[in-house]
Design a protein around this motif. Structure first.
Motif: not given
Length: 308
Positions: A100-112, A143-154, A278-280
């Protein structure tokens, strides 16, 4: 002058624990790629049950061959809680959330999750929170926030998906903290084997879905599910338990911040998803933070001369 050897076993133990943690992180990162592939043919609950059944079979065979016996009674509480919350609830919630969410958002939230592990570990287990650990976690989370934002789809996220990923992070954190005391009373293999079986029992209501979907799923998706059970579950959860038994829950939680960086690399190599700058950069921050969090101050000990 005698040369003291008392520090050698400790150093060897630290190296083995670090190696086990590395195996865990690499295999857990590969799980994200396999879940993405198998998720097209299997629903969240069915995929979790199939993964746990495969992992439980492998672990059960190893447990029987090694004749480790049943875990001691005091360890069962931690095994049961970690089995329900981590092996069961976490896997279903994460599989569902990632649909239900893009990979970037999932990675960002789970990394809490690692932050919750550190807070719960300090509160319930008395884990020490040295400045280096806190600094490393801050760098890795950035770094996780950066990866999440860079991989998130609008527009690819939903409120339900974010809530599911958040619940998965909570289940993961609570499971880790519950597992830690159990590892002081039972072996890593015992804790992992029976935790996996508890999770599989929890997911039995999805058995009908698993049978129906397995009959229609392509062979590649089923092989992905088997891979998830054998390697990221049976092997990686055992190496995780081995390392967790030899270090603090907070430090182990911080180690998992390397996962987003490895997911980026594996997606690049396996799926052909070329990461942006940005992802790197975010991945590099994740790895740098892990290095800082696991570093220790060097203590110089004076060696007293032998008495004559």
């Amino acid at each position: 002058m005698n040369v003291s050897t008392t520090t050698r076993p400790t150093r060897r133990t630290e190296l083995l624990a670090a190696g086990a943690a590395t195996v865990t992180v690499v295999l857990w990162a590969s799980a994200f790629v396999a879940i993405r592939s198998a998720g097209d043919a299997y629903s969240p609950g069915a995929l979790a049950l199939g993964r746990l059944v495969c992992g439980g079979v492998v672990l059960g065979v190893i447990w029987a061959v090694r004749r480790e016996g049943w875990p001691p009674r005091p360890a069962w509480r931690g095994i049961a809680v970690s089995g329900v919350l981590w092996f069961g609830f976490y896997m279903v919630a994460l599989n569902w959330g990632e649909q239900r969410v893009d990979a970037g958002t999932a990675a960002l939230v789970v990394n809490i999750g690692p932050i919750l592990v550190a807070l719960l570990g300090a509160r319930l287990l008395g884990d020490v929170m040295p400045p280096r650990l806190l600094a490393g976690m801050a760098v890795s989370f950035a770094g996780a926030v950066t990866v999440g934002l860079s991989m998130s789809g609008g527009g690819g996220s939903s409120v339900l998906g974010v809530v599911l990923c958040l619940l998965a992070a909570v289940g993961y954190a609570c499971g880790v903290v519950a597992q830690k005391p159990a590892l002081g009373r039972a072996s890593a293999l015992q804790v992992t084997t029976f935790g996996c079986l508890v999770g599989a029992v929890m997911c039995l209501p999805f058995a009908g879905q698993l049978v129906r979907e397995a009959a229609e799923a392509p062979l590649s998706a089923t092989l992905d599910m088997v891979y998830l059970g054998v390697f990221p579950t049976a092997l990686a959860f055992t190496t995780w338990a081995y390392a967790l038994a030899r270090t603090s829950a907070s430090r182990m939680g911080a180690t998992t911040y390397a996962v987003p960086a490895l997911v980026v690399l594996m997606s690049w190599l396996v799926l052909g998803e070329v990461p942006g700058l940005l992802t790197l950069a975010g991945g590099a921050l994740c790895l740098a933070g892990v290095a800082v969090s696991r570093s220790r101050k060097r203590v110089v000990r004076a060696v007293a001369p032998d008495s004559v």
